[in-house]
Design an enzyme around this catalytic site. Structure first.
Site, short mmCIF file in Angstrom:
data_model
loop_
_atom_site.label_atom_id
_atom_site.label_comp_id
_atom_site.label_asym_id
_atom_site.label_seq_id
_atom_site.Cartn_x
_atom_site.Cartn_y
_atom_site.Cartn_z
N ASP A 283 0.47 5.29 -0.10
CA ASP A 283 -0.39 6.47 -0.08
C ASP A 283 0.10 7.44 -1.16
O ASP A 283 1.28 7.82 -1.18
CB ASP A 283 -0.35 7.13 1.30
CG ASP A 283 -1.15 6.34 2.32
OD1 ASP A 283 -2.25 5.88 1.99
OD2 ASP A 283 -0.68 6.19 3.46
N ASP B 278 -7.69 1.30 3.01
CA ASP B 278 -7.27 2.23 4.05
C ASP B 278 -8.10 3.51 4.08
O ASP B 278 -7.63 4.55 4.51
CB ASP B 278 -5.78 2.59 3.85
CG ASP B 278 -5.18 3.28 5.06
OD1 ASP B 278 -5.59 2.98 6.20
OD2 ASP B 278 -4.32 4.15 4.88
N HIS C 109 -7.43 9.52 -0.38
CA HIS C 109 -8.04 9.51 0.95
C HIS C 109 -7.22 10.18 2.05
O HIS C 109 -7.70 10.28 3.18
CB HIS C 109 -8.39 8.07 1.37
CG HIS C 109 -7.21 7.16 1.54
ND1 HIS C 109 -6.85 6.23 0.61
CD2 HIS C 109 -6.32 7.04 2.55
CE1 HIS C 109 -5.79 5.56 1.04
NE2 HIS C 109 -5.44 6.05 2.22
N HIS D 123 0.85 -1.19 0.00
CA HIS D 123 0.00 0.00 0.00
C HIS D 123 0.89 1.25 0.00
O HIS D 123 1.73 1.42 0.89
CB HIS D 123 -0.90 -0.01 1.23
CG HIS D 123 -1.77 1.21 1.33
ND1 HIS D 123 -2.71 1.52 0.39
CD2 HIS D 123 -1.85 2.19 2.27
CE1 HIS D 123 -3.33 2.63 0.73
NE2 HIS D 123 -2.82 3.06 1.86
#
Length: 1006
Positions: free
Chosen positions: A197, A307, A542, A195
């Site tokens: 971001d 997430d 997000h 993952h």
């Protein structure tokens, strides 16, 4: 070679090291590594190509120079190591989420050549796993003792000074791990995962390099492990790598063909699940799925959002409309109050659409492959007996990193071992296929997936929230006007490329390569990363639109919005000029209505010399009308004008014959009356428009969280009598304004505005905000009693409780909404509208809108400074649906446009579309993504907004050749042909259903 070096560079800078290597002749036949440890993330370059990511935090501290040094292999090598001045999780001062440390220095602590003894490594992995089995299964388990006994035997037979004893010890471990379990074993589908971001505690530009570091490392694992499968989401990141690291990207495509690199998700970025509009969510999938189809040859069938801070009840319908029937996340394991009751289940959305959902029971997307995690995955599973398969996502994440060879070694060892779950190196498709085989026993969850945490993200960084709402509106308007201009001018070109860039990011960046003539260079990357397109979908990641990012990211996001505004306004004016082409009429302005209903509103029109004059204008639905000249005498309006009266005590009354507003001398609402019925909307003895200040000190996640205990610190902001004054004195508009000192450091000014014929009163607010850990809200106690309030969400609305009966109710003390919320009892209600806010609550009879926060991490400057926003209050008889709350909220957010008409403006009004049912909203008009030769094809997106079954007739003045239903990816429905007669077509809706149409138009004449 050994060295320790501190390189004194600023955060986010880069240091290049040229590494000259001489491999000793004695190492022939050995596996040779370059060992490298620093507190900055690194990337090894060899022969001009990236070959290995390096990060101490991600347990990647060596690069394999050769698996076995051959006699003919070169002994002298030159490598380059690119080191970023940030760690895997940014550069926070003291704690992870603290603002970046401006004084932080970065150090290279190890750089050396070494022989890697893989047989020793495998022994260590075996011993680690055996001890973990012994601990994990516990003292009462037979296999626990067997594991401990095996480890003891290995220690007894293994002599570290005699490598010939190693195989004997390995055989003992293999004997234990090869003892298989039964057919009933739970199966873990282990998938490599990383993952990243898209921006968070580091800027956007650093994410590009994080992708390269992480994915080139995963690529090496694919080359060395034919059974290793790596999943990857976010089309935006893949496009960055395609642009900046083309050779790496080509290899990823190759391994995708082999099934080892698996694109998932279907969206442009892993967007927030609450704040983006319904149309923006559709565009995430439309752009993402288009990218995956073009670049990898197929659409994603799984939505991947591990997430994000909650999930809208309209996501199942949007997913299915974009070809996706499966969904994976794990964030609800973070719930602060209630444990979510399922890990594998069906999720039923607002309209009844269902998708299969899986939450990895290990409650993580960054597993390490150890025994404790595997046992937790099984024991934690809340759907035992219903599903016997679970996802196991392994690899360092958030800041990238990804899987390691050691993780793979662990998983292989534990593939089928008695006492443990079965481990299968797998893919999302294999996992969901296995889950679907048992789907008949699964439970169903209906409605939103509300995260009981991170509710501060609805309010933090108000300027980002405002930019998001405004830019969604601008792109809506540009697409509509450009579509209409296509039908009015044969010479107009739809700005498809410009709009795509405004929706989605498309940075074209140079590949970074080391300078072969420089031993070490340091540079800031800013000149190398000129973002050509700053776009909306990127900002809806997000950790960006939510405001939970560092200052540098927030500043970039604001610049993105400024660019969308600038280019969007240019495109609006271009489309307006095309709409005017060939129409006779007076010189002046074109007043455009971009909403699907007729509007009569007060509009400020420009006058010569730069001043403005108010005019009452009527504009047909999705069309235009010429603006009357401000120099001409206007006829008297048909409605009662607005009366403004200020009493001797300083109070002010505004009355337009629809509502009557009374304010005390401090600006509080003392009364709000529906004139026709005489019904009072403000609770007896209470004050509306009450600003309240709260202490706002979360336990840890500063920008993210609002804790329930903040409610205990409520402090009403007291106004000062005598500050209320009349602004506009009545007629078309009446207003009063006042000043309010919120604290010694912050102040507020507000104009309360009532227009002729308007069913709501507006509160135009300006705030100078300079606080620390404070939370500003505005409250309206209503003379309404209801156990639930209604909140707008994407393409619809839902109800949430106004009481705290259960822990599930209590956990919703702060919720999100879009343009409106409503509290109604039978035959009467009060709606609170807004133009850029998302945080809200309704407790008892008090409607509350969250305005500003003041967190100090990860951005110490968050929300500091000037803010401007508007909210409105609308009392109504009957239901909010019948009273027109939904179109009122749209009108507040989509003001009429007064656009300059070059030369003659059209002399008459014109409407492109109108609808027969007030329950249906025509949300979007745009050109189809795929152009049709010699024809213009438009996409219309409509939704049912009231929660009802309805037949709606769509009337259009456009020259339609063909009308056909399509899905959200604009693929034709083979059975979706719609008869078009007398400029009308009929579309049937079920509650909250979203429907898309393709309209093929006749080409315009010159």
């Amino acid at each position: 070679m050994q060295c320790t070096r501190t390189f004194a560079l600023r955060r986010w800078w880069t240091c290049w090291f040229r590494v000259e290597l001489i491999i000793p002749e004695a190492w022939v036949g050995q596996e040779v590594h370059l060992c490298w440890e620093s507190d900055g993330e690194g990337l090894v370059w060899r022969d001009g190509q990236p070959v290995q990511g390096l990060t101490t935090e991600g347990e990647k501290t060596s690069y394999v120079l050769t698996n076995r040094l051959g006699g003919e292999d070169p002994r002298n090598l030159t490598l380059y190591v690119e080191v970023a001045c940030n760690g895997l999780l940014g550069a926070g001062k003291g704690t992870m989420i603290a603002p970046p440390d401006p004084e932080k220095m970065f150090q290279l602590s190890r750089a050396e050549l070494a022989v890697f003894h893989r047989d020793v490594h495998q022994l260590l992995v075996d011993l680690e796993l055996l001890l973990d089995v012994a601990k994990g299964l516990g003292k009462d388990n037979q296999r626990s003792f067997q594991a401990l006994y095996t480890a003891n035997q290995m220690v007894n037979v293994c002599d570290p000074t005699r490598p010939e004893t190693f195989p004997v010890a390995q055989a003992l471990a293999s004997q234990f791990f090869s003892q298989c379990g039964g057919d009933s074993q739970h199966t873990l589908h282990a998938m490599g995962h990383c993952h990243i971001d898209t921006a968070w505690l580091w800027p956007f530009k650093e994410t590009v390099r994080k992708c390269a570091r992480s994915w080139v490392t995963a690529l090496k694992l694919m080359e060395q492990n034919a059974d290793f499968i790596f999943v990857c989401s976010q089309a935006q990141q893949l496009e960055w790598v395609k642009s900046c690291y083309p050779s790496l990207y080509a290899q990823l495509q190759e391994f995708a063909c082999r099934g080892q690199f698996v694109p998932v998700g279907g969206t442009w970025v892993e967007m927030d699940g609450n704040l983006p509009s319904g149309e923006a969510m559709v565009r995430q999938f439309l752009q993402g799925q288009s990218f995956f189809l073009q670049e990898f040859g197929k659409l994603c069938s799984e939505f991947w959002l591990p997430d994000t801070f909650g999930y809208s009840a309209q996501l199942p319908q949007i997913m299915r409309g974009c070809g996706i029937t499966r969904f994976l996340t794990q964030k609800l394991s973070w719930n602060l109050v209630n444990s979510f009751p399922h890990h594998t289940f069906f999720w039923e959305g607002l309209d009844g659409s269902r998708v299969l959902v899986h939450f990895p029971p290990g409650d993580s997307y960054g597993m390490q492959g150890n025994v404790e995690e595997m046992l937790k995955t099984v024991t934690n599973n809340r759907d035992k007996g219903r599903a016997n398969h679970s996802a196991f996502l392994y690899g360092f994440g958030d800041g990238g990193g990804g899987p390691t060879q050691t993780m793979l070694d662990r998983l292989r060892r534990l593939g089928n071992t008695d006492g443990l779950p079965r481990v299968q190196l797998s893919s999302p498709g294999q996992l969901f296929k296995a889950l679907e085989s048992d789907q008949g026993q699964l439970c169903t969850w209906v409605g939103e997936l509300f995260l009981e945490l991170h509710n501060g993200t609805y309010t933090t960084h108000a300027q980002i929230k405002k930019g998001n709402r405004e830019c969604e509106r601008i792109l809506h308007d540009v697409e509509l006007l450009s579509s209409l201009a296509l039908t009015r001018s044969a010479h107009f070109l739809y700005p498809a490329a410009q709009l795509q860039h405004l929706w989605r990011s498309a940075w074209h960046l140079p590949l970074l390569t080391p300078d072969p003539f420089t031993t070490a260079t340091a540079n800031t990357l800013s000149p190398l990363w000129p973002p050509r397109h700053r776009l909306l979908l990127l900002n809806q990641f997000h950790d960006v639109v939510t405001g939970s990012c560092i200052q540098l990211v927030a500043e970039d996001a604001i610049k993105h919005y400024e660019e969308i505004r600038s280019h969007g306004n240019t495109l609006l004016n271009t489309a307006a000029r095309a709409l005017c082409a060939g129409e006779p009429g007076p010189e002046g302005l074109l007043v455009v209505n971009t909403l699907p209903w007729k509007r009569t509103e007060v509009l400020a029109l420009p006058k010569p010399g730069g001043s403005q004059s108010l005019a009452l204008v009527t504009v047909p639905s999705m069309g235009y009308a010429p603006a009357a000249s401000p120099t001409l005498l206007q006829p008297p309006p048909p409605q009662q004008p607005v009366f403004v009266v200020q009493e001797t005590d300083g109070s002010v009354t505004l009355d337009n014959g629809i509502i009557r507003v009374k304010m005390d001398p401090t600006g509080h609402l003392t009364s709000l009356v529906l004139v026709a019925s005489g019904r009072e909307a403000i609770a007896e003895g209470a004050l509306g428009n009450q600003f309240v200040l709260f202490d706002d000190i979360p336990l840890y996640w500063d920008a993210w969280d609002i804790m329930d205990y903040h409610l205990e610190t409520r402090k009403p902001v007291l106004g000062q009598a005598g500050t209320l004054a009349v602004g506009t004195e009545g007629g078309l508009r009446g207003s009063a304004w006042f000043l309010l000192q919120i604290s010694p450091n912050s102040r507020l000014s507000q104009e309360v505005v009532l227009d002729i014929g308007c069913p709501y009163v507006r509160f135009h607010t300006e705030v100078h905000w300079h606080e620390a850990h404070k939370f500003l809200k505005v409250e309206f106690p209503a003379r309404v009693r209801s156990p639930q309030a209604t909140y707008e969400i994407q393409f619809g609305h839902l109800q949430r409780p106004t009481h705290y009966n259960t822990s599930w109710d209590w956990a919703r003390f702060e919720v999100w909404t879009h343009r409106w919320m409503d509290l109604s009892e039978h035959s009467f209600g009060l709606a609170l509208l807004n133009d850029c806010k998302y945080g809200a609550s309704a407790r008892g009879n008090v409607l509350s809108l969250s305005l500003l926060r003041a967190p100090k991490a990860p951005d110490a400057t968050a929300d500091m400074g000037y803010h401007e926003f508007t909210y409105a209050l609308m009392p109504h008889e009957g239901s909010f649906q019948d009273a027109g709350v939904i179109p009122a909220a749209y009108s507040l957010n989509f003001p009429l446009l007064a656009l300059p008409a070059p030369g003659p403006a059209p002399a008459t009004a014109w409407s492109a579309f109108s609808l027969s049912s007030p329950a249906v909203v025509l949300e979007t008009v745009k050109q189809a993504e795929t152009a049709t030769q010699n024809c213009t094809t438009l996409v219309l997106r409509l939704y049912e907004a009231h929660g009802s079954h309805v037949d709606c007739w769509v009337h259009t003045s456009l020259p339609v050749q063909e009308a056909v239903l399509c899905d959200l990816l604009e693929r034709r429905d083979p059975a979706g042909h719609l008869p078009f007669r007398d400029s009308h077509l009929k579309v049937t809706f079920s509650p909250f259903q979203v429907r898309s149409l393709l309209l093929v138009l006749q080409p315009p004449s010159n």
